[in-house]
Design a protein around this motif. Structure first.
Motif: not given
Length: 186
Positions: A21-26, A34-41, A91-97, A181-184
């Motif tokens: 999962l860490f690799e998929k995020i990267q 999609q990074r946010r969705k993967l971070a939720d997973e 809740g931190v958006p993927a485009d937030d630093p 919410t459809g999370r995960g």
């Protein structure tokens, strides 16, 4: 979530899934939703895994391994740090630093924790327990992951009996929220 085998095989497989999962995020572009969705997973898997370890693995380490109290206390402290960072990431958006920094910090902390478990704790537990006891622990961990919370709750109890009493109820609420919410769901 449940893989089969003894507790060591079960948790080691979880560790590899978290690595993936860490690799998929990267692998996703910076800022991609999609990074946010993967971070939720990732959060769901890490929380379930941690809760199951705290409910069953660490009590067994305390019982069977020489110096087990100190080992279990260290592992639980590691979990607390990771859980707080997961809460910070929630809740931190993927485009937030902050997203990039939090994921990088989590990856470092989780990798260190996994190395410690796989190189120190698991061999000690394997030497101290019968194969049957390890199989039974594997079953208990798999069962716990099914009812465990899916969101970080840093202030929740992380040792028995509090975690065993509150975990399943909290897990039910978390899974209901995830369903709504459809999370995960990728």
């Amino acid at each position: 979530m449940g893989h089969g085998g003894n507790v060591i095989a079960e948790l080691t497989t979880d560790h590899r899934e978290v690595d993936e999962l860490f690799e998929k995020i990267q692998d996703q572009p910076v800022g991609d939703v999609q990074r946010r969705k993967l971070a939720d997973e990732l959060t769901i898997e890490l929380v379930r895994h941690s809760v199951a370890e705290e409910m069953h693995l660490y009590p067994a380490v305390r019982k069977y391994v020489d110096g087990g109290d100190d080992i279990a206390d260290k592992e639980i402290a590691d979990h607390s740090e990771v859980e707080q960072h997961l809460k910070d990431l929630e809740g931190v958006p993927a485009d937030d630093p902050r997203f990039e920094n939090l994921v990088a910090l989590l990856k470092l902390e989780v990798a260190e924790h996994v190395r410690d478990e796989e190189n120190r704790l698991f061999p000690l537990l394997e030497a101290a327990c019968s194969p049957e006891a390890l199989d039974e622990l594997g079953d208990k961990v798999r069962t716990a992951k099914k009812t465990a919370p899916t969101r970080p709750h840093p202030s929740a109890p992380d040792t028995p009996p509090g975690n065993k009493l509150l975990g399943p109820g909290t897990g039910l609420v978390d899974r209901a929220r995830d369903l709504l919410t459809g999370r995960g769901k990728s």
